[in-house]
Design a protein around this motif. Structure first.
Motif, short mmCIF file in Angstrom:
data_model
loop_
_atom_site.label_atom_id
_atom_site.label_comp_id
_atom_site.label_asym_id
_atom_site.label_seq_id
_atom_site.Cartn_x
_atom_site.Cartn_y
_atom_site.Cartn_z
N LEU A 180 0.65 -2.29 13.39
CA LEU A 180 1.73 -3.27 13.41
C LEU A 180 2.38 -3.33 14.78
N GLU A 181 2.87 -4.50 15.12
CA GLU A 181 3.67 -4.66 16.32
C GLU A 181 4.99 -3.91 16.12
N THR A 182 5.72 -3.65 17.21
CA THR A 182 6.97 -2.89 17.13
C THR A 182 7.96 -3.54 16.18
N ASN A 183 8.13 -4.86 16.28
CA ASN A 183 9.09 -5.54 15.41
C ASN A 183 8.63 -5.53 13.96
N GLU A 184 7.32 -5.57 13.72
CA GLU A 184 6.80 -5.51 12.36
C GLU A 184 7.02 -4.12 11.76
N LEU A 185 6.82 -3.08 12.59
CA LEU A 185 7.07 -1.72 12.12
C LEU A 185 8.55 -1.54 11.76
N ALA A 186 9.43 -2.11 12.57
CA ALA A 186 10.86 -2.02 12.28
C ALA A 186 11.17 -2.69 10.95
N ALA A 187 10.53 -3.83 10.68
CA ALA A 187 10.73 -4.52 9.40
C ALA A 187 10.24 -3.66 8.24
N LEU A 188 9.10 -3.02 8.42
CA LEU A 188 8.54 -2.17 7.37
C LEU A 188 9.46 -0.99 7.08
N LEU A 189 9.91 -0.34 8.13
CA LEU A 189 10.82 0.80 7.94
C LEU A 189 12.13 0.34 7.29
N GLY A 190 12.54 -0.88 7.61
CA GLY A 190 13.74 -1.43 6.97
C GLY A 190 13.56 -1.58 5.47
N LEU B 131 11.53 0.23 3.61
CA LEU B 131 11.51 1.58 3.05
C LEU B 131 12.93 2.15 2.94
N GLN B 132 13.75 1.92 3.96
CA GLN B 132 15.13 2.40 3.92
C GLN B 132 15.90 1.73 2.79
N ARG B 133 15.63 0.44 2.56
CA ARG B 133 16.26 -0.25 1.45
C ARG B 133 15.91 0.40 0.13
N ASP B 134 14.61 0.71 -0.05
CA ASP B 134 14.17 1.32 -1.31
C ASP B 134 14.74 2.72 -1.50
N ILE B 135 14.87 3.46 -0.40
CA ILE B 135 15.43 4.81 -0.49
C ILE B 135 16.85 4.77 -1.03
N LEU B 136 17.60 3.77 -0.63
CA LEU B 136 19.03 3.70 -0.99
C LEU B 136 19.29 2.89 -2.25
N GLN B 137 18.47 1.87 -2.51
CA GLN B 137 18.83 0.91 -3.56
C GLN B 137 17.91 0.91 -4.77
N ASN B 138 16.73 1.47 -4.67
CA ASN B 138 15.77 1.40 -5.77
C ASN B 138 15.36 2.79 -6.23
N PRO B 139 16.10 3.36 -7.19
CA PRO B 139 15.81 4.73 -7.64
C PRO B 139 14.35 4.95 -8.03
N GLY B 140 13.74 3.91 -8.61
CA GLY B 140 12.35 4.05 -9.03
C GLY B 140 11.37 4.12 -7.87
N LYS B 141 11.81 3.73 -6.67
CA LYS B 141 10.93 3.69 -5.50
C LYS B 141 11.30 4.73 -4.44
N THR B 142 12.41 5.43 -4.64
CA THR B 142 12.90 6.36 -3.62
C THR B 142 11.84 7.39 -3.25
N GLY C 125 0.82 -1.21 0.00
CA GLY C 125 0.00 0.00 0.00
C GLY C 125 0.84 1.26 0.00
N LEU C 126 1.94 1.25 0.75
CA LEU C 126 2.82 2.43 0.84
C LEU C 126 3.55 2.70 -0.47
N MET C 127 3.76 1.65 -1.27
CA MET C 127 4.48 1.83 -2.53
C MET C 127 3.54 1.88 -3.73
N SER C 128 2.24 2.02 -3.47
CA SER C 128 1.26 2.11 -4.55
C SER C 128 1.48 3.37 -5.39
N GLU C 129 1.13 3.30 -6.65
CA GLU C 129 1.22 4.47 -7.52
C GLU C 129 0.14 5.50 -7.18
#
Length: 625
Positions: A518-528, A530-541, A500-504
């Protein structure tokens, strides 16, 4: 190592849940009935369902039908798949006479019609025209369109082929209102012709399906809501079911209106309550239950079939008389001789303190515990092969940090000096455990280390501030950068939120950020992710930065604001130069967290020295200050 699949061997005392649900489902006065077995990803829903299915399969007066929604994910119509499965299972009844068999065929014909009505004219209209044009009406009926009435068939023989779509559409409109009612009546009549007292349908893995498949399956169940003798057990994560219903009926369309959002939530709640009469939520495991569970897993791994069978039988007897205590090494040692089983004794000896450590972090989730233990065993074996001496408790503690916050895990790894000591950990232990005033003053600005989850973690034994951690990070080097970096490695609820967060669609991104549960650990996974996409996926930054910002505002937690700024600072300018909105977002964060003002101003200054849309926005902002 342990399989990640559901099991009917009860290590968790889930038999209690099965006995209670069986009592409801076996009561003819309560039928028809729909039960929702709800729980998080990996909580044991499928195991409960399989155990219940085994119970009912032993009763010849109850037809037990297992339907795995996920296996039918790629079928064209989940609703039709479920209906056909139920009818075909009933058709296997040996006592069914000619009248019953005829009723089966009649029902399958109605399902045939529902299939056409569901797929619609757009899909089949031209196909039927082509068939009739080449082979005649008889060919069309043979091809599976037997739902067309005899009069309609006669009309078609004389019809203008170009107008065939109009005939089919008219036929659908004439029958749509009566088909559902007729199906229920025919199905009830079929049930009366069998020797079954009830039919219990188990629907598993519903939360693995796409939203449209989830709702299609629920709509199929609605056909049976008023049919006597019918019972349904649905295994799913309730959060995903709610999301699917909201998506299907477009209740997630963005409205900056609190009343609208509240009404939408109520609509979803009403839908679920009308369909599911008994919601049954699988509870999270307590520390003593985790200890019992891990002990049984260790025994399963190290004992032969006969010895382990004796352990399982002993555990079942023990649990009947004691719901609260752990089934410990003492119980196991009193039943079989474990003195010569060195590896098993070592594992059993750490089970109690380990269960206390993982109870909060893993949230009492059986699947996550099993995966955690698999990784632990794998790394212990690697240490033995590499002849590395490690402390099991240090390894476990670091793995817990790796699990719930990969970013902080990597920060500890990077903080090691040449001797493997991470001095920041010693400082944080002085502040959070010893409450030393000087240490508290120093860490006041170390915001990324101030989440409650991290505070709870650092207070766990053993202390790591003076520990050489090099061997432990060497063992985890295969996962240091990838534990939470792939979307298929996280729970379905995180996957849905991420999608949903990466929807067009901007509206879907905003609503998802506002509605995340989300539980705390699930939120951490989600933010992880997003951080991956910010750094590694120009089309998703662009989308990842926007979603991270929306989550930060929605959660309004200091550490998430700091994580958000960290993510922006780490993004190469080339990836963000065409995102001018970053400046306004940064200023919005400063309004929420004043301590970030200096970092934000420095960022905006650096942007102003570059070129591109972001540079223009930064320069304009500096002029207005």
């Amino acid at each position: 190592m342990w399989s990640d699949n559901e099991t009917t061997t009860d290590f968790l005392n889930y038999q209690v849940h099965c006995n209670l649900l069986e009592e409801y489902l076996s009561n003819p006065n309560l039928l028809p009935l729909t039960v929702g077995v709800f729980g998080d990803w990996g909580s044991g829903k499928s195991s409960v369902i399989r155990m219940l299915e085994n119970k009912f399969s032993e009763n010849p007066k109850i037809l037990s039908i297992y339907f795995n929604s996920w296996l039918f994910e790629n079928y064209e119509d989940a609703k039709i798949s479920l209906l056909e499965n139920i009818i075909l299972e009933l058709s296997k009844d040996a006592s069914l006479g000619e009248k019953g068999k005829a009723k089966v065929l009649q029902l399958l014909s109605r399902v045939d019609y529902l299939k056409l009505a569901s797929d619609g004219i757009k899909k089949y209209g031209k196909n039927i025209v082509d068939i009739i044009a080449t082979g005649g009406v008889g060919t069309a009926i043979e091809a599976g369109f037997s739902m067309l009435r005899e009069k309609t068939v006669e009309d078609l023989k004389e019809a203008d082929i170009s107008k065939l779509n109009e005939y089919i559409k008219s036929e659908q409109e004439n029958q749509a209102k009566t088909t559902v009612k007729s199906f229920r009546e025919d199905f009830s009549a079929l049930l009366e012709l069998t020797e079954y007292d009830s039919v219990v349908v188990f629907i598993d893995d519903l939360d693995r399906c796409l939203p449209e498949r989830v709702v299609d399956t629920l709509e199929a169940i609605k056909l049976f809501i008023s049919v006597e003798k019918m019972a349904f057990i649905i295994g799913a994560d309730e959060r995903i079911v709610r999301h699917a219903i909201a998506s299907r009926y477009k209740l997630h369309e963005y409205q900056n209106n609190a009343a609208y959002l509240k009404d939408s939530e109520q609509i979803v709640t009403d839908y679920i309550e009308k369909l599911i009469q008994i919601p049954y939520r699988i509870p999270k495991l307590s520390p003593s239950e985790i200890e019992s569970y891990t002990n049984l897993l260790f025994c399963q791994h190290h004992l032969d079939k006969e010895a382990f069978g004796a352990i399982v039988e002993s555990f079942s007897t023990f649990r009947e008389n004691d719901f609260y205590s752990a089934y410990s090494m003492g119980h196991i040692g009193s039943l079989i001789d474990i003195s010569e089983r060195v590896d098993l004794v070592r594992l059993l000896s750490i089970s109690h303190p380990m269960s206390l450590m993982i109870a909060n972090v893993l949230k009492g989730n059986p699947r996550q515990i099993k995966r955690f233990l698999n990784t632990f065993i794998l790394r212990k074996k690697l240490a033995n092969v590499a002849r590395i001496v490690i402390d099991d408790f240090v390894l476990i503690k670091l793995m817990l940090l790796e699990y719930f916050d990969l970013k902080l895990f990597n920060k500890v790894r990077e903080a090691q000096s040449e001797d493997g000591i991470a001095k920041e950990l010693g400082l944080l232990e002085n502040a959070y455990i010893d409450e030393t005033p000087d240490a508290i003053a120093v860490i006041d600005k170390m915001v990324e280390w101030q989440s409650q989850n991290f505070k709870n973690w650092i207070k766990l034994d053993p202390r790591l501030g003076e520990e050489d951690l090099r061997n432990y990070f060497w063992l985890s080097r295969d996962k240091a950068d990838s534990t939470l970096s792939d979307s298929h490695m996280v729970s379905p609820s995180v996957q849905i939120a991420y999608k949903g967060l990466m929807s067009e669609k901007k509206s879907e991104r905003e609503v998802t950020a506002r509605s995340i549960i989300l539980e705390t650990n699930e939120l951490a996974a989600l933010l992880g992710l997003l951080q991956r996409d910010i750094l590694q996926n120009p089309g998703k930054t662009k989308y990842a930065l926007e979603s991270f910002h929306n989550i930060a505002l929605q959660r309004n937690q200091r550490e998430i604001y700091f994580n958000y700024i960290d993510a922006i600072e780490s993004a190469p300018y080339a990836l963000v130069k065409d995102i001018p909105a970053i400046v306004d977002r940064l200023l919005t964060i400063v309004e929420k967290e004043k301590s970030l003002a200096e970092r934000v101003n420095n960022l905006i200054q650096s942007y102003a020295e570059q070129t591109g849309k972001l540079a223009i926005s930064a320069k304009q902002s500096l002029k207005e200050q």
